[in-house]
Design an enzyme around this catalytic site. Structure first.
Site, PDB file in Angstrom:
ATOM      1  N   LEU A   1       3.437   2.025  -4.672  1.00  0.00           N
ATOM      2  CA  LEU A   1       3.169   0.704  -5.163  1.00  0.00           C
ATOM      3  C   LEU A   1       1.614   0.875  -5.502  1.00  0.00           C
ATOM      4  CD1 LEU A   1       4.541  -1.514  -2.273  1.00  0.00           C
ATOM      5  CD2 LEU A   1       5.396  -1.478  -4.753  1.00  0.00           C
TER       6      LEU A   1
ATOM      7  N   GLY B   1       0.738  -1.342   0.113  1.00  0.00           N
ATOM      8  CA  GLY B   1      -0.069  -0.029  -0.064  1.00  0.00           C
ATOM      9  C   GLY B   1       0.728   1.416   0.096  1.00  0.00           C
ATOM     10  N   GLN B   2       2.112   1.057  -0.219  1.00  0.00           N
ATOM     11  CA  GLN B   2       2.993   2.427  -0.091  1.00  0.00           C
ATOM     12  C   GLN B   2       2.497   3.230  -1.205  1.00  0.00           C
ATOM     13  OE1 GLN B   2       7.004   1.057   0.471  1.00  0.00           O
ATOM     14  NE2 GLN B   2       6.295  -0.348   2.006  1.00  0.00           N
ATOM     15  N   ASP B   3       2.799   4.667  -1.324  1.00  0.00           N
ATOM     16  CA  ASP B   3       2.168   5.208  -2.672  1.00  0.00           C
ATOM     17  C   ASP B   3       2.932   4.851  -3.821  1.00  0.00           C
ATOM     18  OD1 ASP B   3       4.836   6.378  -1.621  1.00  0.00           O
ATOM     19  OD2 ASP B   3       3.682   8.700  -1.386  1.00  0.00           O
TER      20      ASP B   3
END
Ligand code: G3D
Ligand code: MG
Length: 233
Positions: free
Chosen positions: A70, A66-68
């Protein structure tokens, strides 16, 4: 009169894509669903995929980081899936707007007018064990679920705690009901199978309620939950 296929055992697994902001608890949910126990997690780079059964139904769930950086990957997982699980950290009021925007982006590309038609969305309001967790009404409001999705999407908001598993069974039952409803709707609108009364479809609300009532679950939800299922007549 029921359709012939109602009596044929369901083949294949339900495929779900699990997305949401980093640290909302997606991987904890995934392992809770698979092993029914809490497992330590590390930040997900890429994705995790697990297969498991819940009440006899096989699921394949993709948990996407969920990191931006990704998040552009999410779409390739949500495009052809049966259902989208969107996990939020209920304690992070300051990140609700960010979560809302990401959810809207995904919904736009999977809306009723998209090539694959509307894909049901289960929003898991996680970390309800923490005192600072926002409640269901507040989360529905800040995510704009009624306003933005209204009756155009099949969605359900389920408060959960991934650490204990509370609320997860109920959430997955609703996902099951929504996927079933979408499949029936697709069949009836494709012209292969039409209900005998000529209507395109009946509301899934009752079947959803029945499913929930009859399910044998070990993990109970404490809060009530809201949902919206697509109905056409
Ligand atoms: P992600 O996969 O969405 O990035 P993770 O999130 O599953 O890795 O979880 C991020 C952190 O939130 C983890 O803590 C995890 O234990 C915690 N967490 C997940 N679900 C819950 C919950 O229901 N309640 C509480 N209190 N915490 C939860 P760490 O400390 O390892 O970062
Ligand atoms: Mg993760």
């Amino acid at each position: 009169m029921s359709n012939l296929t109602d009596h044929v055992p369901k083949m294949g697994a339900f495929h779900c894509a699990m997305i949401g902001l980093d640290s909302s608890g997606k991987t904890t949910v995934l392992y809770r669903l698979k092993y029914n126990q809490y497992m330590n997690t590390t930040p997900t780079i890429g994705f995790n995929c697990e297969k498991f059964r819940i009440n006899g139904t096989a699921y394949t769930v993709w948990d996407v980081g969920g990191q931006d950086k990704l998040r552009p990957l999410w779409r390739s997982y949500t495009r052809c899936t049966d259902g989208i699980i969107f996990v939020i950290d209920s304690t992070k009021e300051d990140r609700m707007e960010e979560a809302k925007l990401e959810l809207l982006k995904i919904c736009k590309s999977n809306g009723p007018s998209s090539k694959n038609g509307q894909i049901p969305i289960l929003v898991l309001a996680n970390k309800q064990d923490l005192p600072s967790a926002l409640d269901e009404c507040k989360i529905t409001e800040v995510l704009g679920l009624k306003k933005e999705f209204g009756d155009r999407f099949q969605w359900h908001l389920q408060p959960i705690c991934a650490i204990t598993g509370e609320g997860l069974d109920e959430g997955m039952e609703m996902m099951h009901a929504m996927i079933d409803q979408r499949r029936k709707l697709k069949k009836s609108t494709s012209g292969f199978l039409k209900p005998s009364d000529g209507k395109l479809f009946q509301t899934g609300t009752e079947s959803s309620k029945n499913n929930s009532a009859s399910a044998k679950t070990s993990r109970k939800v404490q809060r009530s939950h809201s949902h919206h299922v697509l109905s056409r007549s």
